[in-house]
Design a protein around this motif. Structure first.
Motif, PDB file in Angstrom:
ATOM      1  N   LEU A 180       0.834  -1.215   0.000  1.00  0.00           N
ATOM      2  CA  LEU A 180       0.000   0.000   0.000  1.00  0.00           C
ATOM      3  C   LEU A 180       0.860   1.252   0.000  1.00  0.00           C
ATOM      4  O   LEU A 180       0.573   2.224  -0.714  1.00  0.00           O
ATOM      5  CB  LEU A 180      -0.944  -0.007   1.213  1.00  0.00           C
ATOM      6  CG  LEU A 180      -2.109  -1.000   1.143  1.00  0.00           C
ATOM      7  CD1 LEU A 180      -2.835  -1.081   2.488  1.00  0.00           C
ATOM      8  CD2 LEU A 180      -3.095  -0.598   0.035  1.00  0.00           C
ATOM      9  N   ILE A 181       1.949   1.218   0.800  1.00  0.00           N
ATOM     10  CA  ILE A 181       2.839   2.381   0.846  1.00  0.00           C
ATOM     11  C   ILE A 181       3.519   2.557  -0.522  1.00  0.00           C
ATOM     12  O   ILE A 181       3.536   3.656  -1.083  1.00  0.00           O
ATOM     13  CB  ILE A 181       3.896   2.219   1.966  1.00  0.00           C
ATOM     14  CG1 ILE A 181       3.195   2.251   3.339  1.00  0.00           C
ATOM     15  CG2 ILE A 181       4.953   3.316   1.891  1.00  0.00           C
ATOM     16  CD1 ILE A 181       4.051   1.793   4.497  1.00  0.00           C
ATOM     17  N   ASN A 182       4.019   1.447  -1.053  1.00  0.00           N
ATOM     18  CA  ASN A 182       4.657   1.510  -2.373  1.00  0.00           C
ATOM     19  C   ASN A 182       3.663   1.928  -3.453  1.00  0.00           C
ATOM     20  O   ASN A 182       4.033   2.567  -4.435  1.00  0.00           O
ATOM     21  CB  ASN A 182       5.268   0.152  -2.738  1.00  0.00           C
ATOM     22  CG  ASN A 182       6.460  -0.162  -1.844  1.00  0.00           C
ATOM     23  OD1 ASN A 182       7.047   0.740  -1.247  1.00  0.00           O
ATOM     24  ND2 ASN A 182       6.794  -1.435  -1.744  1.00  0.00           N
ATOM     25  N   GLY A 183       2.402   1.544  -3.279  1.00  0.00           N
ATOM     26  CA  GLY A 183       1.369   1.903  -4.249  1.00  0.00           C
ATOM     27  C   GLY A 183       0.798   3.288  -4.004  1.00  0.00           C
ATOM     28  O   GLY A 183      -0.281   3.614  -4.513  1.00  0.00           O
ATOM     29  N   ASN A 184       1.506   4.064  -3.164  1.00  0.00           N
ATOM     30  CA  ASN A 184       1.095   5.435  -2.872  1.00  0.00           C
ATOM     31  C   ASN A 184      -0.278   5.521  -2.210  1.00  0.00           C
ATOM     32  O   ASN A 184      -1.081   6.402  -2.520  1.00  0.00           O
ATOM     33  CB  ASN A 184       1.137   6.284  -4.151  1.00  0.00           C
ATOM     34  CG  ASN A 184       1.475   7.735  -3.818  1.00  0.00           C
ATOM     35  OD1 ASN A 184       1.937   8.035  -2.713  1.00  0.00           O
ATOM     36  ND2 ASN A 184       1.213   8.630  -4.764  1.00  0.00           N
ATOM     37  N   LYS A 185      -0.539   4.580  -1.306  1.00  0.00           N
ATOM     38  CA  LYS A 185      -1.775   4.643  -0.519  1.00  0.00           C
ATOM     39  C   LYS A 185      -1.422   4.632   0.968  1.00  0.00           C
ATOM     40  O   LYS A 185      -1.824   3.736   1.717  1.00  0.00           O
ATOM     41  CB  LYS A 185      -2.664   3.444  -0.854  1.00  0.00           C
ATOM     42  CG  LYS A 185      -3.221   3.490  -2.273  1.00  0.00           C
ATOM     43  CD  LYS A 185      -4.047   2.250  -2.546  1.00  0.00           C
ATOM     44  CE  LYS A 185      -4.681   2.325  -3.923  1.00  0.00           C
ATOM     45  NZ  LYS A 185      -5.271   1.028  -4.304  1.00  0.00           N
ATOM     46  N   PRO A 186      -0.648   5.634   1.412  1.00  0.00           N
ATOM     47  CA  PRO A 186      -0.180   5.602   2.806  1.00  0.00           C
ATOM     48  C   PRO A 186      -1.315   5.685   3.820  1.00  0.00           C
ATOM     49  O   PRO A 186      -1.209   5.123   4.902  1.00  0.00           O
ATOM     50  CB  PRO A 186       0.745   6.824   2.896  1.00  0.00           C
ATOM     51  CG  PRO A 186       0.328   7.711   1.780  1.00  0.00           C
ATOM     52  CD  PRO A 186      -0.167   6.820   0.694  1.00  0.00           C
TER      53      PRO A 186
END
Ligand code: HEC
Ligand code: HEC
Length: 249
Positions: A180-186
């Motif tokens: 999620l963080i890597n997918g820009n969904k922090p």
């Protein structure tokens, strides 16, 4: 043998008693007529034990039990009938498990006696559709939003905690955070990590993931706070240490 002694006994009794005997006697279970995979002369108790194993492995006790695969309603199941699709699927599952188990000696170099056979429970772990928890939650989050997925996690945890079906350990949700963080969904990652802290408040890995999510949002102050907490809880968390050093630079 049973029949013979029964007939002898009937012959010996009076007419009145014979009339009583003619009443429906406790019914003998019908012979097994539709075994396509198991040997046709499989003793009934042995087959039933296998069947109870299916109910257990698939966790369908509350979803019809035997009736999950068999037509009819308890106690009048028509076990020989193939009307229910689940029975047909189960037959193919039995074949699939046999096929894979049959390949294991070649794959592992062990003998057929040494390899671990593939059992229904090896995959099913007490659920009919053995989907992994992160996949279930990700699907729900995509379809209905993170709030619904969090709710689903709570429900599944209430229902299945302590069993073999789903991984509710500390690291299960942490593993969801990184993509999620890597997918820009922090923000979504943070929601999951806050949830995890409810159950594992001392989880260093969870605080570290939270720190990464803050960093992704350019909230350096909170990122440092979370990473410091992660290192405080586990001084051996090298990942968190390294990130903390980078942040403070
Ligand atoms: C996951 C699906 C599944 C469940 C649950 C299940 N069965 Fe079966 N059952 C099967 C399959 C598949 C066969 C056929 C096996 C074959 O073709 O050799 C079968 C066959 C049978 C037969 C043989 C019928 C005949 O005359 O050929 C009996 C009896 C039976 N099951 C009883 C039970 C009982 C009792 C339960 C509950 C404790 C149960 N089953 C639960 C899948 C299931
Ligand atoms: C290699 C893993 C694996 C093994 C071993 C396995 N299954 Fe399955 N089974 C699955 C998966 C995965 C699904 C779900 C497929 C889907 O998405 O619908 C499934 C689905 C099923 C279903 C359909 C459930 C439903 O409600 O749609 C039945 C019935 C079933 N399995 C019975 C069995 C039985 C009985 C055994 C043991 C003889 C067995 N399975 C062994 C992986 C396995």
């Amino acid at each position: 043998m049973m029949r013979l002694s029964f007939a002898v006994a009937v012959g010996a009794v009076t007419l009145a008693a014979a009339a009583a005997v003619a009443q429906p006697a406790p019914q003998q279970p019908p012979p097994l007529t539709n075994l396509q995979l198991y040997p046709k002369d499989t003793p009934r108790p042995q087959l039933i034990a296998t069947m109870q194993g299916f109910v257990q492995a698939l966790g369908v006790q509350a979803a019809g039990g035997c009736g999950y695969c068999h037509a009819g309603t308890a106690p009048a199941f028509d076990f020989a009938s193939d009307a229910k699709p689940a029975k047909t699927v189960a037959r193919k599952m039995i074949l699939m498990a046999r096929e894979i188990t049959g390949k294991l000696p070649e794959i592992t170099g062990k003998t057929a006696a040494e390899v671990t056979g593939l059992r229904c429970a090896t995959c099913h772990r007490g659920v009919a559709i053995p989907k992994l928890l992160p996949d279930i939650l990700t699907e729900t989050a995509t379809k209905s939003g993170t709030t619904a997925a969090v709710q689903q996690y709570r429900e599944l945890r209430t229902k299945y905690y302590g069993g073999q079906s789903y991984d509710f350990s500390e690291n299960a949700l942490v593993a969801m955070a990184t993509p999620l963080i890597n997918g820009n969904k922090p923000d979504e990652a943070m929601t999951w990590m806050q949830l995890n802290l409810e159950f594992y408040p001392k989880s260093s890995a969870t605080h570290a993931a939270l720190g990464q999510a803050y960093a992704k949002k350019n909230d350096t102050q909170n990122a440092i706070k979370s990473l410091e907490k992660a290192v405080e809880l586990d001084p051996n968390n090298q990942n968190a240490k390294r990130q903390l050093e980078q942040m403070k630079r």
